[in-house]
Write an enzyme that holds these catalytic residues in place. Structure first.
Site, PDB file in Angstrom:
ATOM      1  N   ASP A   1       0.883  -1.168   0.000  1.00  0.00           N
ATOM      2  CA  ASP A   1       0.000   0.000   0.000  1.00  0.00           C
ATOM      3  C   ASP A   1       0.916   1.211   0.000  1.00  0.00           C
ATOM      4  O   ASP A   1       1.591   1.483   1.000  1.00  0.00           O
ATOM      5  CB  ASP A   1      -0.895  -0.012   1.238  1.00  0.00           C
ATOM      6  CG  ASP A   1      -1.841   1.179   1.309  1.00  0.00           C
ATOM      7  OD1 ASP A   1      -1.666   2.142   0.521  1.00  0.00           O
ATOM      8  OD2 ASP A   1      -2.746   1.169   2.164  1.00  0.00           O
TER       9      ASP A   1
ATOM     10  N   ASN B   1       2.355   2.028 -11.089  1.00  0.00           N
ATOM     11  CA  ASN B   1       1.023   2.018 -11.696  1.00  0.00           C
ATOM     12  C   ASN B   1      -0.072   2.431 -10.721  1.00  0.00           C
ATOM     13  O   ASN B   1      -1.084   2.982 -11.136  1.00  0.00           O
ATOM     14  CB  ASN B   1       0.724   0.627 -12.251  1.00  0.00           C
ATOM     15  CG  ASN B   1      -0.719   0.471 -12.677  1.00  0.00           C
ATOM     16  OD1 ASN B   1      -1.139   1.014 -13.691  1.00  0.00           O
ATOM     17  ND2 ASN B   1      -1.494  -0.260 -11.882  1.00  0.00           N
TER      18      ASN B   1
ATOM     19  N   SER C   1      -0.883  10.180 -17.886  1.00  0.00           N
ATOM     20  CA  SER C   1      -2.184  10.259 -18.549  1.00  0.00           C
ATOM     21  C   SER C   1      -2.129  11.253 -19.693  1.00  0.00           C
ATOM     22  O   SER C   1      -1.366  12.234 -19.645  1.00  0.00           O
ATOM     23  CB  SER C   1      -3.251  10.704 -17.540  1.00  0.00           C
ATOM     24  OG  SER C   1      -4.467  11.027 -18.186  1.00  0.00           O
TER      25      SER C   1
ATOM     26  N   TYR D   1      -7.242  15.066 -10.633  1.00  0.00           N
ATOM     27  CA  TYR D   1      -6.516  13.944 -11.240  1.00  0.00           C
ATOM     28  C   TYR D   1      -5.545  14.454 -12.296  1.00  0.00           C
ATOM     29  O   TYR D   1      -4.358  14.102 -12.315  1.00  0.00           O
ATOM     30  CB  TYR D   1      -7.514  12.979 -11.865  1.00  0.00           C
ATOM     31  CG  TYR D   1      -6.880  11.870 -12.680  1.00  0.00           C
ATOM     32  CD1 TYR D   1      -6.285  10.781 -12.054  1.00  0.00           C
ATOM     33  CD2 TYR D   1      -6.875  11.918 -14.074  1.00  0.00           C
ATOM     34  CE1 TYR D   1      -5.696   9.766 -12.796  1.00  0.00           C
ATOM     35  CE2 TYR D   1      -6.297  10.915 -14.826  1.00  0.00           C
ATOM     36  CZ  TYR D   1      -5.711   9.842 -14.184  1.00  0.00           C
ATOM     37  OH  TYR D   1      -5.129   8.841 -14.928  1.00  0.00           O
TER      38      TYR D   1
ATOM     39  N   LYS E   1      -1.332  14.302 -12.255  1.00  0.00           N
ATOM     40  CA  LYS E   1      -0.557  13.593 -13.268  1.00  0.00           C
ATOM     41  C   LYS E   1       0.438  14.533 -13.965  1.00  0.00           C
ATOM     42  O   LYS E   1       1.520  14.106 -14.381  1.00  0.00           O
ATOM     43  CB  LYS E   1      -1.478  12.929 -14.285  1.00  0.00           C
ATOM     44  CG  LYS E   1      -2.270  11.746 -13.720  1.00  0.00           C
ATOM     45  CD  LYS E   1      -1.349  10.605 -13.274  1.00  0.00           C
ATOM     46  CE  LYS E   1      -2.135   9.374 -12.863  1.00  0.00           C
ATOM     47  NZ  LYS E   1      -1.272   8.230 -12.505  1.00  0.00           N
TER      48      LYS E   1
ATOM     49  N   THR F   1     -11.147   1.310 -17.844  1.00  0.00           N
ATOM     50  CA  THR F   1     -10.854   0.772 -16.516  1.00  0.00           C
ATOM     51  C   THR F   1     -11.922   1.309 -15.564  1.00  0.00           C
ATOM     52  O   THR F   1     -12.853   1.997 -15.980  1.00  0.00           O
ATOM     53  CB  THR F   1      -9.462   1.212 -16.040  1.00  0.00           C
ATOM     54  OG1 THR F   1      -9.476   2.630 -15.783  1.00  0.00           O
ATOM     55  CG2 THR F   1      -8.396   0.898 -17.081  1.00  0.00           C
TER      56      THR F   1
END
Length: 271
Positions: free
Chosen positions: A67, A94, A151, A187, A191, A222
């Site tokens: 984790d 990842n 991304s 997000y 990234k 996903t």
């Protein structure tokens, strides 16, 4: 001691991480694949599923509890890998997530703060801590690779040029407050920060011969952000296996000329 390359993938039990494990397991090259997962039980279930899909392989898959938001978990994983293999040939960062939906469920400052703090904690801070801990094992490899999963949404060039999306394409109306709708701003920003982190790791590890990349896997189906793979497929997302094969190719040396860049399967992504 195995002659296989040792590949550690965080968040390897689901999504693009799972597809990367699968692509490496199906490869004619031999790998020892460490499937990182917060839950050993989920990793073991994922391995059973994968082996039912691919019956023959030169590689092995080993579950690893990790984790990245838990320093004790990182330390325990490091000790296990160090004592068993003494190195990591490819470290694939990842594990990550999108938490912008929190802002819709908790309107106001507290929801914004929670969403942004969580995005940066997982996608940036914890990824940095994990990489820092495992860097000595990368340097013990004769051919080390360090990958960060970024991304297409992270590109400042693309977004400043009028970024559009089938999901987030509605123009903003005049006035305040703006209508509440899902937007991946936390997000996306995290990234972009990850891309900068990669550049610093390239600078730090270049003298050691480490090949460092950010991977832009593409718009893939996903469960990122909780929208679900089925919904994303309906709006044009590709199969997650595309990302897995691409990452496998990078780990196996097929994009070495692009080290230090944000790359996708078709070339180099603009900053």
């Amino acid at each position: 001691m195995t002659n296989n390359s040792i590949v550690l993938i965080t968040g390897g039990n689901t999504g693009i991480g799972y597809e990367t494990v699968k692509a490496l397991y199906a490869s004619p090259q031999a790998h020892t694949i460490l499937m990182g997962s917060r839950s050993l039980e989920k990793a073991q279930d994922a391995i059973s599923t994968l082996k039912s899909e691919i019956s023959d392989s030169k590689s092995e898959i080993i579950p690893l509890q990790i984790d990245i938001e838990d320093d004790a978990s990182i330390e325990n994983a490091f000790k296990q890998v160090e004592s068993t293999w003494g190195k990591v040939d490819a470290l694939v960062n990842n594990a990550g997530g999108s938490y912008d939906g929190i802002v819709l469920s908790k309107p106001g400052p507290s929801g914004i703060r929670e969403a942004w703090n969580k995005a940066y904690s997982v996608n940036v801070t914890s990824t940095q801590v994990f990489t820092h801990q495992f860097a000595p094992l990368l340097l013990a490899s004769s051919n080390p690779y360090l990958l960060f999963i970024s991304s297409g949404l992270s590109s400042l060039t693309t977004c400043s040029g009028g970024f559009t999306s089938k999901i987030w394409s509605d123009p903003s109306p005049k006035g305040w407050p703006k209508p509440a709708k899902l937007s991946p701003i936390a997000y996306r920003s995290s990234k972009t920060a990850l891309n900068m982190m990669m550049l610093e790791w390239k600078r730090l590890l270049e003298p050691d011969g480490v090949k460092v990349f950010c991977i832009s896997p593409g718009f893939l189906a996903t469960n990122l952000g909780g929208m679900g793979a089925d919904f994303l497929k309906k709006v044009g997302a590709g199969d997650a296996s595309v990302g897995g094969v691409f990452i496998k190719d990078v780990v196996e040396g097929k994009r070495d000329e692009d080290t230090g860049k944000v790359i996708n399967k078709d070339g180099v992504q603009p900053w």
